[in-house]
Design a protein around this motif. Structure first.
Motif, PDB file in Angstrom:
ATOM      1  N   GLY A  58       0.820  -1.203   0.000  1.00  0.00           N
ATOM      2  CA  GLY A  58       0.000   0.000   0.000  1.00  0.00           C
ATOM      3  C   GLY A  58       0.851   1.249   0.000  1.00  0.00           C
ATOM      4  N   ARG A  59       0.221   2.342  -0.382  1.00  0.00           N
ATOM      5  CA  ARG A  59       0.870   3.652  -0.377  1.00  0.00           C
ATOM      6  C   ARG A  59      -0.115   4.663   0.172  1.00  0.00           C
ATOM      7  NH1 ARG A  59       2.480   8.522  -0.770  1.00  0.00           N
ATOM      8  NH2 ARG A  59       4.393   9.096  -1.877  1.00  0.00           N
ATOM      9  N   SER A  60       0.303   5.380   1.233  1.00  0.00           N
ATOM     10  CA  SER A  60      -0.553   6.348   1.898  1.00  0.00           C
ATOM     11  C   SER A  60       0.048   7.741   1.776  1.00  0.00           C
ATOM     12  CB  SER A  60      -0.710   5.982   3.382  1.00  0.00           C
ATOM     13  OG  SER A  60      -1.372   7.001   4.095  1.00  0.00           O
ATOM     14  N   SER A  61      -0.830   8.737   1.612  1.00  0.00           N
ATOM     15  CA  SER A  61      -0.348  10.113   1.551  1.00  0.00           C
ATOM     16  C   SER A  61       0.024  10.648   2.930  1.00  0.00           C
ATOM     17  CB  SER A  61      -1.420  11.011   0.922  1.00  0.00           C
ATOM     18  OG  SER A  61      -2.621  10.990   1.685  1.00  0.00           O
ATOM     19  N   GLN A  62      -0.399   9.973   4.003  1.00  0.00           N
ATOM     20  CA  GLN A  62       0.007  10.362   5.351  1.00  0.00           C
ATOM     21  C   GLN A  62       1.484  10.028   5.544  1.00  0.00           C
ATOM     22  OE1 GLN A  62      -1.364  12.079   7.584  1.00  0.00           O
ATOM     23  NE2 GLN A  62      -0.348  11.634   9.503  1.00  0.00           N
ATOM     24  N   LEU A  63       2.315  11.055   5.647  1.00  0.00           N
ATOM     25  CA  LEU A  63       3.775  10.919   5.763  1.00  0.00           C
ATOM     26  C   LEU A  63       4.396  10.217   4.556  1.00  0.00           C
ATOM     27  CD1 LEU A  63       4.206   9.975   9.547  1.00  0.00           C
ATOM     28  CD2 LEU A  63       4.359  12.238   8.482  1.00  0.00           C
ATOM     29  N   GLU A  64       3.641  10.175   3.427  1.00  0.00           N
ATOM     30  CA  GLU A  64       4.136   9.523   2.204  1.00  0.00           C
ATOM     31  C   GLU A  64       4.637   8.116   2.542  1.00  0.00           C
ATOM     32  OE1 GLU A  64       3.441  11.419  -0.196  1.00  0.00           O
ATOM     33  OE2 GLU A  64       3.271  13.318   0.866  1.00  0.00           O
ATOM     34  N   THR A  65       3.754   7.293   3.072  1.00  0.00           N
ATOM     35  CA  THR A  65       4.124   6.012   3.665  1.00  0.00           C
ATOM     36  C   THR A  65       3.854   4.846   2.720  1.00  0.00           C
ATOM     37  OG1 THR A  65       3.624   6.861   5.877  1.00  0.00           O
ATOM     38  CG2 THR A  65       3.769   4.483   5.631  1.00  0.00           C
ATOM     39  N   PHE A  66       4.834   3.952   2.623  1.00  0.00           N
ATOM     40  CA  PHE A  66       4.670   2.666   1.962  1.00  0.00           C
ATOM     41  C   PHE A  66       4.491   1.597   3.029  1.00  0.00           C
ATOM     42  CE2 PHE A  66       6.970   5.186  -1.140  1.00  0.00           C
ATOM     43  CZ  PHE A  66       6.383   4.835  -2.352  1.00  0.00           C
ATOM     44  N   VAL A 124     -13.242 -20.614  16.624  1.00  0.00           N
ATOM     45  CA  VAL A 124     -12.755 -19.331  16.128  1.00  0.00           C
ATOM     46  C   VAL A 124     -11.928 -19.528  14.865  1.00  0.00           C
ATOM     47  CG1 VAL A 124     -12.708 -18.222  18.400  1.00  0.00           C
ATOM     48  CG2 VAL A 124     -10.668 -19.439  17.565  1.00  0.00           C
ATOM     49  N   SER A 125     -11.749 -18.420  14.132  1.00  0.00           N
ATOM     50  CA  SER A 125     -10.785 -18.358  13.043  1.00  0.00           C
ATOM     51  C   SER A 125      -9.586 -17.542  13.525  1.00  0.00           C
ATOM     52  CB  SER A 125     -11.396 -17.697  11.801  1.00  0.00           C
ATOM     53  OG  SER A 125     -12.439 -18.472  11.269  1.00  0.00           O
ATOM     54  N   VAL A 126      -8.389 -17.983  13.160  1.00  0.00           N
ATOM     55  CA  VAL A 126      -7.170 -17.316  13.624  1.00  0.00           C
ATOM     56  C   VAL A 126      -6.229 -17.099  12.444  1.00  0.00           C
ATOM     57  CG1 VAL A 126      -5.176 -17.426  15.166  1.00  0.00           C
ATOM     58  CG2 VAL A 126      -7.366 -18.375  15.916  1.00  0.00           C
ATOM     59  N   SER A 127      -5.743 -15.868  12.307  1.00  0.00           N
ATOM     60  CA  SER A 127      -4.732 -15.535  11.297  1.00  0.00           C
ATOM     61  C   SER A 127      -3.585 -14.792  11.961  1.00  0.00           C
ATOM     62  CB  SER A 127      -5.332 -14.665  10.182  1.00  0.00           C
ATOM     63  OG  SER A 127      -6.318 -15.352   9.457  1.00  0.00           O
ATOM     64  N   VAL A 128      -2.397 -14.935  11.388  1.00  0.00           N
ATOM     65  CA  VAL A 128      -1.242 -14.153  11.831  1.00  0.00           C
ATOM     66  C   VAL A 128      -0.930 -13.136  10.743  1.00  0.00           C
ATOM     67  CG1 VAL A 128      -0.241 -15.853  13.370  1.00  0.00           C
ATOM     68  CG2 VAL A 128       0.317 -15.933  10.945  1.00  0.00           C
ATOM     69  N   LEU A 129      -0.548 -11.938  11.173  1.00  0.00           N
ATOM     70  CA  LEU A 129      -0.324 -10.837  10.240  1.00  0.00           C
ATOM     71  C   LEU A 129       0.950 -10.099  10.612  1.00  0.00           C
ATOM     72  CD1 LEU A 129      -1.373  -8.895   7.973  1.00  0.00           C
ATOM     73  CD2 LEU A 129      -2.604  -7.665   9.776  1.00  0.00           C
ATOM     74  N   GLY A 130       1.853  -9.976   9.665  1.00  0.00           N
ATOM     75  CA  GLY A 130       3.078  -9.208   9.854  1.00  0.00           C
ATOM     76  C   GLY A 130       3.129  -8.057   8.859  1.00  0.00           C
ATOM     77  N   THR A 131       3.383  -6.838   9.360  1.00  0.00           N
ATOM     78  CA  THR A 131       3.339  -5.635   8.532  1.00  0.00           C
ATOM     79  C   THR A 131       4.606  -4.809   8.723  1.00  0.00           C
ATOM     80  OG1 THR A 131       0.939  -5.545   8.827  1.00  0.00           O
ATOM     81  CG2 THR A 131       1.996  -3.579   7.966  1.00  0.00           C
ATOM     82  N   THR A 132       5.083  -4.224   7.644  1.00  0.00           N
ATOM     83  CA  THR A 132       6.205  -3.280   7.685  1.00  0.00           C
ATOM     84  C   THR A 132       5.767  -1.974   7.039  1.00  0.00           C
ATOM     85  OG1 THR A 132       7.835  -5.065   7.510  1.00  0.00           O
ATOM     86  CG2 THR A 132       8.585  -2.840   6.976  1.00  0.00           C
ATOM     87  N   SER A 133       6.132  -0.856   7.650  1.00  0.00           N
ATOM     88  CA  SER A 133       5.813   0.461   7.073  1.00  0.00           C
ATOM     89  C   SER A 133       7.079   1.302   6.991  1.00  0.00           C
ATOM     90  CB  SER A 133       4.750   1.187   7.906  1.00  0.00           C
ATOM     91  OG  SER A 133       5.219   1.443   9.211  1.00  0.00           O
ATOM     92  N   TYR A 134       7.118   2.136   5.971  1.00  0.00           N
ATOM     93  CA  TYR A 134       8.279   3.008   5.742  1.00  0.00           C
ATOM     94  C   TYR A 134       7.770   4.340   5.218  1.00  0.00           C
ATOM     95  CZ  TYR A 134      12.729   4.671   3.781  1.00  0.00           C
ATOM     96  OH  TYR A 134      13.858   5.411   3.487  1.00  0.00           O
ATOM     97  N   TYR A 135       8.016   5.413   5.973  1.00  0.00           N
ATOM     98  CA  TYR A 135       7.547   6.720   5.517  1.00  0.00           C
ATOM     99  C   TYR A 135       8.688   7.502   4.876  1.00  0.00           C
ATOM    100  CZ  TYR A 135       9.507   9.021   9.732  1.00  0.00           C
ATOM    101  OH  TYR A 135      10.341   9.504  10.708  1.00  0.00           O
ATOM    102  N   THR A 136       8.360   8.258   3.831  1.00  0.00           N
ATOM    103  CA  THR A 136       9.364   8.965   3.032  1.00  0.00           C
ATOM    104  C   THR A 136       9.223  10.480   3.120  1.00  0.00           C
ATOM    105  OG1 THR A 136       7.967   8.882   1.045  1.00  0.00           O
ATOM    106  CG2 THR A 136       9.458   7.032   1.418  1.00  0.00           C
ATOM    107  N   ASP A 137       8.331  10.947   3.982  1.00  0.00           N
ATOM    108  CA  ASP A 137       8.094  12.379   4.115  1.00  0.00           C
ATOM    109  C   ASP A 137       9.386  13.104   4.520  1.00  0.00           C
ATOM    110  OD1 ASP A 137       6.497  14.670   4.076  1.00  0.00           O
ATOM    111  OD2 ASP A 137       6.184  14.573   6.240  1.00  0.00           O
ATOM    112  N   HIS A 138       9.684  14.246   3.872  1.00  0.00           N
ATOM    113  CA  HIS A 138      10.899  14.984   4.156  1.00  0.00           C
ATOM    114  C   HIS A 138      10.772  15.774   5.461  1.00  0.00           C
ATOM    115  CE1 HIS A 138      12.825  14.029   0.397  1.00  0.00           C
ATOM    116  NE2 HIS A 138      11.797  14.477  -0.301  1.00  0.00           N
ATOM    117  N   ILE A 139      11.865  15.848   6.183  1.00  0.00           N
ATOM    118  CA  ILE A 139      11.919  16.674   7.383  1.00  0.00           C
ATOM    119  C   ILE A 139      12.067  18.129   6.948  1.00  0.00           C
ATOM    120  CG2 ILE A 139      13.242  17.139   9.495  1.00  0.00           C
ATOM    121  CD1 ILE A 139      14.048  14.215   9.494  1.00  0.00           C
TER     122      ILE A 139
END
Length: 303
Positions: free
Chosen positions: A106-114, A132-147
């Motif tokens: 995904g790509r978000s405009s908030q902090l230009e985040t992938f 029950v149903s059970v899933s495992v989820l692993g996520t990585t995020s990286y923001y590119t917004d300039h300081i």
């Protein structure tokens, strides 16, 4: 830019594929099994309750296109049309590698985040044998917004922009109307706001769906960040993310109208970086639209 966006939304909503009668047919829980091996179907009708992911995933060979949009806060008043002058957007693609394993970007405009994730379905609810149903989820995020300070931006290490999330999605469909999900969450931030903040934090999220008509449902979720871990974000006090939604199934896609005090739709950001407060009117109105494309033909189960 706004014209291009609305043209994209119009195309996305109006597009119709003969291979798909409803989103329910294209998620792994919705694939009917043989009569002697029936799993509970359609715990949720979309991949997201509001911001948090559900245990649902695209079936093998299916591609889901997600548009998540948030306007500005309602307390910005009539001059900014109660926030409608502003927009935060996330575009996402989710693909089913198998009926149990899926991947997304995904790509978000908030902090230009992938962001990207892997989701694996461990267990599926099955009558009394598996409650029950059970899933495992692993996520990585990286923001590119300039300081804002060019000198700091030039020496700011790229690894500081990374965050990692691990979640266990536990869901149960209690009836045709009611489904509930509980999600313990671990987040690691490579960089936090101050020395008093912890890089490793824990949270507990809960969400549910209540069906009110054949094609409509009400959803809600609450993301509780355990205390004494993070104190602020960019100097502002933090609040737990609380969101509500109204799901509308149109046959070809699921349309969700949402209200949330979180502007971001990325897991590490809406759980640990929400500064909006419902009490102050920091409420973001928006919508989610999901459209599934069946890239692989599924064989119908034998009667």
């Amino acid at each position: 830019m706004r014209k291009v966006f609305f043209n994209l939304v119009f195309f996305f909503v109006s597009l119709n594929l003969n291979a798909q009668d409803s989103l329910l047919r294209s998620i792994s829980d919705s694939l009917s099994a043989a009569p002697e091996n029936q799993f509970v179907q359609g715990t949720f009708k979309a991949l997201y309750i509001v911001n948090m992911q559900t245990i649902e995933a695209p079936a093998a060979g299916s591609l889901n296109f997600e548009i998540q949009h948030r306007f500005g806060t309602l307390n910005q008043g009539a001059y900014h049309l109660w926030g409608l002058d502003f927009a935060t957007l996330r575009l996402g693609l989710d693909y089913g590698i198998t009926d149990r394993l899926s991947v997304g970007i995904g790509r978000s405009s908030q902090l230009e985040t992938f962001d990207g994730y892997l989701k694996y379905k461990l267990l599926r609810q099955k009558d009394l044998k598996m409650p029950v149903s059970v899933s495992v989820l692993g996520t990585t995020s990286y923001y590119t917004d300039h300081i804002s300070d060019p000198k700091l931006d030039s020496v700011f290490k790229s690894e500081y922009r990374l965050a990692y999330t691990a979640q266990l999605l536990i869901a149960r469909k209690f009836s045709e109307k009611l489904s509930f999900e509980l999600t313990p969450t671990f987040i690691h931030y490579n960089l936090v706001d101050s020395a008093k903040d912890k890089n490793n934090v824990f949270a507990l999220s809960a969400g549910g769906r209540f069906k009110i008509t054949r094609r409509m449902a009400i959803t809600a979720e609450y993301n509780y960040l355990f205390p004494n871990q993070l104190n602020s974000y960019t100097g502002l006090p933090l609040h737990n993310s609380l969101s509500f939604g109204w799901d509308i199934e149109t046959g070809g896609h699921v349309f969700q109208l949402v209200f949330s005090n979180s502007v971001s739709m990325v897991t590490s950001q809406y759980i640990g970086q929400t500064t909006g407060s419902w009490g102050n009117g920091d409420i973001y109105f928006g919508f989610n639209i999901s459209r599934n494309f069946n890239l692989k033909q599924h064989n119908k189960p034998k009667a």
